[in-house]
Design an enzyme around this catalytic site. Sequence first.
Site, mmCIF file in Angstrom:
data_model
loop_
_atom_site.group_PDB
_atom_site.id
_atom_site.type_symbol
_atom_site.label_atom_id
_atom_site.label_comp_id
_atom_site.label_asym_id
_atom_site.label_seq_id
_atom_site.Cartn_x
_atom_site.Cartn_y
_atom_site.Cartn_z
ATOM 1 N N SER A 138 0.854 -1.190 0.000
ATOM 2 C CA SER A 138 0.000 0.000 0.000
ATOM 3 C C SER A 138 0.883 1.231 0.000
ATOM 4 C CB SER A 138 -0.888 -0.006 1.262
ATOM 5 O OG SER A 138 -1.530 1.237 1.440
ATOM 6 N N TYR A 148 -0.698 -0.741 10.501
ATOM 7 C CA TYR A 148 -0.990 -1.112 9.125
ATOM 8 C C TYR A 148 0.119 -0.640 8.190
ATOM 9 C CZ TYR A 148 -3.304 -1.588 4.630
ATOM 10 O OH TYR A 148 -3.597 -1.931 3.331
#
Length: 257
Positions: A138, A148
């Site tokens: 990401s 994350y």
Amino acid sequence: MTTALITGSTAGIGAAFARRLAADGHDLVLVARDVERLRAQATELHDRHGVEAEVLRADLATDEGIEAVAARSSEPRRPVDLLVNNAGFGNKGRFLDVPVADELTMLKVHCEAVLRITAAATGAMRERGRGAVVNVASVAAFLPRGTYGASKAWVVQFTQGAAKDLDGSGVRLMALCPGFVRTEFHERAGMGTENIPGWMWLDADKVVGAALGDLSRGKVVSVPDPRYKALMGLAKLAPRPLLGGVTASTGRKYGPR
């Protein structure tokens, strides 16, 4: 005919990879937790494109699930030519608001599973002298934004290091780093998306098309959109304290991907 194994194949980027690769004539190994969705997906892709679509139910938050996918990835009689490590999820909330057990589950899926499955697949690929791996990360990997982002930063660094170590072996590795993609990701995490500007959204099928193009060109890190390439270029120039404050506030609004 070559075979691609895709984790998290029933939704979002994983489903887009499955559609594109089936359309291109690749047989598939579809991996997810929901066996009914897997069977429906396999039937649809087989009927539409005439490819073989194998179903493998596995929970990558468990050792048993990881071992099952790793074993299939390295099966010599049914070789996997392309591995797409796509399975992942987000936790809603700031650090210390999220239970540590949930954070550890994220690390198991995003990091441990990726490591073990990639190792199994590339070991078999190196013996054959060919193969490729796409590890879905990401743009959060490039921003100071919680567990994350940290887990996706690990995916990028791991992929770059493994690609360098396997250079010349015939095995290619690439980290795919999209921005906001219209998938089930945010809904599953309970994250609101109504405030995300429309121009920041990407289409999953277009992301996959760009990713496969970058893989064929030998890129090790793919940011599959000019808008996000520009944003990441600006992020590199921004002072880290300022960037950390901005990403922390926007992350609480929008979630990680």
